[in-house]
Design a protein around this motif. Structure first.
Motif, PDB file in Angstrom:
ATOM      1  N   GLU A  11      -3.279  26.480  -1.545  1.00 15.63           N
ATOM      2  CA  GLU A  11      -2.796  27.681  -0.843  1.00 15.63           C
ATOM      3  C   GLU A  11      -3.214  27.651   0.627  1.00 15.63           C
ATOM      4  O   GLU A  11      -2.433  28.023   1.512  1.00 15.63           O
ATOM      5  CB  GLU A  11      -3.337  28.956  -1.518  1.00 15.63           C
ATOM      6  CG  GLU A  11      -2.812  29.191  -2.930  1.00 15.63           C
ATOM      7  CD  GLU A  11      -3.500  28.325  -3.997  1.00 15.63           C
ATOM      8  OE1 GLU A  11      -2.899  28.151  -5.074  1.00 15.63           O
ATOM      9  OE2 GLU A  11      -4.609  27.808  -3.753  1.00 15.63           O
ATOM     10  N   THR A  12      -4.433  27.209   0.881  1.00 12.11           N
ATOM     11  CA  THR A  12      -4.908  27.101   2.262  1.00 12.11           C
ATOM     12  C   THR A  12      -4.101  26.057   3.019  1.00 12.11           C
ATOM     13  O   THR A  12      -3.719  26.265   4.176  1.00 12.11           O
ATOM     14  CB  THR A  12      -6.405  26.736   2.289  1.00 12.11           C
ATOM     15  OG1 THR A  12      -7.129  27.730   1.568  1.00 12.11           O
ATOM     16  CG2 THR A  12      -6.931  26.650   3.707  1.00 12.11           C
ATOM     17  N   ALA A  13      -3.842  24.928   2.362  1.00 13.04           N
ATOM     18  CA  ALA A  13      -3.051  23.876   2.993  1.00 13.04           C
ATOM     19  C   ALA A  13      -1.655  24.378   3.329  1.00 13.04           C
ATOM     20  O   ALA A  13      -1.139  24.139   4.428  1.00 13.04           O
ATOM     21  CB  ALA A  13      -2.981  22.654   2.081  1.00 13.04           C
ATOM     22  N   ALA A  14      -1.029  25.083   2.400  1.00 13.94           N
ATOM     23  CA  ALA A  14       0.315  25.612   2.630  1.00 13.94           C
ATOM     24  C   ALA A  14       0.316  26.614   3.782  1.00 13.94           C
ATOM     25  O   ALA A  14       1.262  26.667   4.577  1.00 13.94           O
ATOM     26  CB  ALA A  14       0.859  26.256   1.357  1.00 13.94           C
ATOM     27  N   ALA A  15      -0.763  27.385   3.903  1.00 12.79           N
ATOM     28  CA  ALA A  15      -0.846  28.396   4.958  1.00 12.79           C
ATOM     29  C   ALA A  15      -0.914  27.764   6.351  1.00 12.79           C
ATOM     30  O   ALA A  15      -0.609  28.432   7.344  1.00 12.79           O
ATOM     31  CB  ALA A  15      -2.060  29.297   4.721  1.00 12.79           C
ATOM     32  N   LEU A  16      -1.278  26.496   6.450  1.00 12.83           N
ATOM     33  CA  LEU A  16      -1.326  25.829   7.757  1.00 12.83           C
ATOM     34  C   LEU A  16       0.064  25.622   8.355  1.00 12.83           C
ATOM     35  O   LEU A  16       0.209  25.504   9.572  1.00 12.83           O
ATOM     36  CB  LEU A  16      -2.005  24.466   7.624  1.00 12.83           C
ATOM     37  CG  LEU A  16      -3.493  24.459   7.325  1.00 12.83           C
ATOM     38  CD1 LEU A  16      -3.954  23.038   7.034  1.00 12.83           C
ATOM     39  CD2 LEU A  16      -4.265  25.044   8.493  1.00 12.83           C
ATOM     40  N   ALA A  17       1.085  25.575   7.520  1.00  8.83           N
ATOM     41  CA  ALA A  17       2.438  25.301   8.011  1.00  8.83           C
ATOM     42  C   ALA A  17       2.920  26.351   8.999  1.00  8.83           C
ATOM     43  O   ALA A  17       3.535  26.008  10.022  1.00  8.83           O
ATOM     44  CB  ALA A  17       3.416  25.179   6.837  1.00  8.83           C
ATOM     45  N   THR A  34      -3.859  15.295  -3.251  1.00 11.25           N
ATOM     46  CA  THR A  34      -2.467  15.410  -3.692  1.00 11.25           C
ATOM     47  C   THR A  34      -1.977  16.847  -3.778  1.00 11.25           C
ATOM     48  O   THR A  34      -0.897  17.174  -3.259  1.00 11.25           O
ATOM     49  CB  THR A  34      -2.279  14.697  -5.044  1.00 11.25           C
ATOM     50  OG1 THR A  34      -2.679  13.332  -4.881  1.00 11.25           O
ATOM     51  CG2 THR A  34      -0.831  14.749  -5.494  1.00 11.25           C
ATOM     52  N   ASP A  35      -2.740  17.735  -4.408  1.00  2.00           N
ATOM     53  CA  ASP A  35      -2.297  19.134  -4.552  1.00  2.00           C
ATOM     54  C   ASP A  35      -2.117  19.804  -3.194  1.00  2.00           C
ATOM     55  O   ASP A  35      -1.137  20.510  -2.965  1.00  2.00           O
ATOM     56  CB  ASP A  35      -3.298  19.937  -5.392  1.00  2.00           C
ATOM     57  CG  ASP A  35      -3.311  19.521  -6.856  1.00  2.00           C
ATOM     58  OD1 ASP A  35      -2.386  18.795  -7.290  1.00  2.00           O
ATOM     59  OD2 ASP A  35      -4.250  19.928  -7.568  1.00  2.00           O
ATOM     60  N   ALA A  36      -3.062  19.552  -2.285  1.00  2.00           N
ATOM     61  CA  ALA A  36      -2.968  20.152  -0.958  1.00  2.00           C
ATOM     62  C   ALA A  36      -1.814  19.540  -0.164  1.00  2.00           C
ATOM     63  O   ALA A  36      -1.079  20.252   0.518  1.00  2.00           O
ATOM     64  CB  ALA A  36      -4.288  19.976  -0.208  1.00  2.00           C
ATOM     65  N   ALA A  43       5.656  23.797   2.060  1.00  2.00           N
ATOM     66  CA  ALA A  43       5.687  24.871   3.054  1.00  2.00           C
ATOM     67  C   ALA A  43       6.262  24.375   4.377  1.00  2.00           C
ATOM     68  O   ALA A  43       7.058  25.061   5.022  1.00  2.00           O
ATOM     69  CB  ALA A  43       4.281  25.440   3.251  1.00  2.00           C
ATOM     70  N   TRP A  44       5.875  23.164   4.781  1.00  4.03           N
ATOM     71  CA  TRP A  44       6.373  22.608   6.041  1.00  4.03           C
ATOM     72  C   TRP A  44       7.874  22.360   5.958  1.00  4.03           C
ATOM     73  O   TRP A  44       8.617  22.654   6.899  1.00  4.03           O
ATOM     74  CB  TRP A  44       5.633  21.318   6.379  1.00  4.03           C
ATOM     75  CG  TRP A  44       6.084  20.743   7.687  1.00  4.03           C
ATOM     76  CD1 TRP A  44       6.895  19.680   7.879  1.00  4.03           C
ATOM     77  CD2 TRP A  44       5.777  21.245   8.983  1.00  4.03           C
ATOM     78  NE1 TRP A  44       7.103  19.469   9.225  1.00  4.03           N
ATOM     79  CE2 TRP A  44       6.426  20.423   9.925  1.00  4.03           C
ATOM     80  CE3 TRP A  44       5.009  22.322   9.448  1.00  4.03           C
ATOM     81  CZ2 TRP A  44       6.331  20.632  11.294  1.00  4.03           C
ATOM     82  CZ3 TRP A  44       4.917  22.528  10.814  1.00  4.03           C
ATOM     83  CH2 TRP A  44       5.575  21.692  11.720  1.00  4.03           C
TER      84      TRP A  44
END
Length: 174
Positions: A11-17, A34-36, A43-44
């Motif tokens: 979720e944190t990784a997706a929020a970076l987009a 992999t999950d991140a 998201a990107w």
């Protein structure tokens, strides 16, 4: 260079987009668990309107120490200098030709590596026989990016020796 996502949840990784897209940043790749990586890519893709694909999967290991009793091949490590530029360029070209994983211009990469001490040779008998390079350290993270041994020098432990030399230097510095 790809975006490095070290730790955190998908979720944190997706929020970076979102902030990257708002800032007009273009992301060519992502290095992450992999999950991140999957979450960020989804998201990107949605934000930037581009398709994504897996280019390469690799594992990341955290080095915490080196066995002090390692007996490697004869030789010694030596940081590449300006005098090594032509050799380094040739080995970077050979690495790219054999692996297909190196996409930069060998000349530019060699100049950059030499500029910050990012390439180390293993020398045996006074001649370079293997090389390892590290990406500029960021937030105390040192990433080994290229390890190369010319075909005529393979099978003698030189790559292991130069990797351990680079790892020892990184641990000592950080």
């Amino acid at each position: 260079a790809p975006l490095l996502i070290a730790g955190g949840t998908p979720e944190t990784a997706a929020a970076l987009a979102a902030p990257l897209a708002r800032a007009g940043r273009y992301v060519r790749g992502v290095d992450a668990p992999t999950d991140a990586a999957d979450a960020f890519a989804a998201a990107w893709s949605q934000r930037a309107g581009v398709s994504v694909r897996v280019h390469r999967q690799s594992r990341v290991y955290r080095l915490t120490g080196i066995a002090p009793d390692y007996e490697g091949p004869p030789g010694r490590p030596r940081v590449a200098t300006r005098a090594d530029r032509d050799l380094l360029v040739g080995w970077l070209r050979a690495f790219r030709g054999e692996t297909g994983q190196f996409t930069g211009a060998p000349e530019t990469t060699a100049d950059d590596l030499i500029g910050y001490g990012g390439a180390t040779f293993w020398e045996a008998g006074g001649n370079p026989v293997a090389m390892a390079s590290v990406i500029r350290p960021v937030a105390r993270i040192v990433q080994v990016s290229i390890v190369y041994t010319p075909p005529e020098s393979r099978g003698r432990g030189y790559a292991t020796a130069v990797m351990l030399a680079v790892a020892r230097a990184a641990l000592a510095a950080h």
